[in-house]
Structure formats: structure tokens, C-alpha cells
Write an enzyme that holds these catalytic residues in place. Structure first.
Site, short mmCIF file in Angstrom:
data_model
loop_
_atom_site.label_atom_id
_atom_site.label_comp_id
_atom_site.label_asym_id
_atom_site.label_seq_id
_atom_site.Cartn_x
_atom_site.Cartn_y
_atom_site.Cartn_z
N LEU A 93 -6.41 10.50 0.50
CA LEU A 93 -7.41 10.91 0.13
C LEU A 93 -8.32 9.51 0.05
CD1 LEU A 93 -7.11 13.68 -2.32
CD2 LEU A 93 -7.15 14.12 0.17
N HIS A 134 4.30 7.24 -2.19
CA HIS A 134 2.51 6.87 -1.41
C HIS A 134 1.47 6.63 -2.96
CE1 HIS A 134 -1.14 7.39 1.14
NE2 HIS A 134 -1.11 7.91 -0.61
ZN LIG Z 1 -3.09 8.36 -1.27
#
Ligand SMILES: [Zn+2]
Length: 185
Positions: A93, A134
Site C-alpha cells: 500500500l 512483509h
Molecule cells: Zn507493505
């Protein structure tokens, strides 16, 4: 409350997040904001540094792409075991519009505090295992492009800088067009 997502490259995304002392209402509010921001942006995971909060907090919901999963809150997460190798095309994002293959462990066990401050351990496979690694990276100031070649990373960096410049120009234009601007000296 939906919060603004920090776009890479940004110094805050390189910082190491601090452990959370206590899971209290303040942290729960942060976790709620993170979940709301993640859903609004159509993401499957978000780490606190992505909304400029340097706390070790993560939200993940892989349910649109992985059956049986729901919203998970991870406070002070620690990957205690990892197994196998898996390659997945990841996005972030904080790096909109970019996706590249990253190699990670196929299966991980993560230990963390939940929404109520209770310690739990979770065995993660598939997209959930990728998301945990992540997001955990974000808490160490690492983003997925740090796993790529420097050439690929530089190309993406240039595209992100252009995106930010375009956005800044648009915002300036909106301010110019806003009524009453003439008197706003
Ligand atoms: Zn990320």
C-alpha cells in the site's frame, strides 16, 4: 478513522518501530484505524509505520484471497520459526501500482499479543505467511523493494517520485481553484 498512508520512499519507512509496552485503548484505537485504512485501500495487510506510527503493530486480513482467514491483530510480533521457500508477486500500500516477485519462507510461526494483549502463536501458510513476513519487515524499516535488485528498486523509486510530484501538483492546482483563495494571503 481512515489515516493517510505514507508513500515510499519516505524516511519514516526506514525506521525501526518500537515495542508496545501495554495493549491499552490507545493501541486498540491505532489497530482500529489501521484496519479501517487497510480495508479502505483494499489491502490485505498494514503495519503501523505505514500510517507514520512507529509502534510494533500489524493488521492482516487475507480473507478476500484466502478462505477461512479473518482480521488478525499482531502486536510485538516475533517470527519464531520459518520453513521452506515460496515466491509470490507482492505489492504494498506504500508503493502503489508496483508488484514484483519476492522470495520468502513458505511457512512461518509468529508469536504476538492480540487485540486484548493476550500472547498467542499462529501457524501461517500461503498468503498469510507472506503477509506476516512483509508486514514484519515494515517494523524493521524494510519494504519489499529492498528484496529486489538495486536496478529494479531504482526504477520503482523514480516512478514513485513522479507519482508524488504529480500528486503535489494536483493538490496545488486544487488550492488555486478553491474559492476564496485570492484573499488567503
Ligand atoms: Zn507493505
Amino acid at each position: 478513522m481512515i489515516r493517510e498512508i505514507v508513500i515510499w520512499p519516505d524516511p519514516i519507512l526506514k525506521k525501526t518501530a518500537s515495542p508496545v509496552d501495554r495493549v491499552d485503548d490507545g493501541i486498540r484505537r491505532l489497530l482500529d484505524d489501521m484496519a479501517e485504512t487497510m480495508y479502505a485501500a483494499d489491502g490485505v495487510g498494514l503495519a503501523a509505520p505505514q500510517i507514520a506510527e512507529l509502534s510494533r503493530a500489524i493488521v492482516i486480513d487475507t480473507s478476500p484471497r484466502q478462505e477461512g482467514q479473518k482480521l488478525i491483530h499482531l502486536v510485538n510480533p516475533e517470527i519464531v520459526r520459518a520453513e521452506g521457500v515460496s515466491t509470490y508477486t507482492e505489492g504494498c500500500l506504500s508503493i502503489p501500482g508496483e508488484a514484483e516477485e519476492v522470495e520468502r519462507a513458505a511457512k512461518v510461526w509468529v508469536r504476538a499479543l492480540d487485540y486484548h494483549g493476550k500472547l498467542f502463536e499462529l501457524e501461517c501458510e500461503g498468503l498469510l505467511a507472506i503477509a506476516v513476513q512483509h508486514e514484519n519487515d515494515h517494523l524493521q524499516g524494510v519494504v519489499f523493494v529492498d528484496h529486489l535488485s538495486s536496478l529494479k528498486r531504482e526504477i520503482i523509486r523514480r516512478r514513485m517520485k513522479k507519482l508524488k510530484a504529480d500528486h503535489a501538483a494536483e493538490t496545488a492546482e486544487e488550492i488555486r481553484r478553491a474559492p476564496g483563495h485570492e484573499s488567503a494571503l
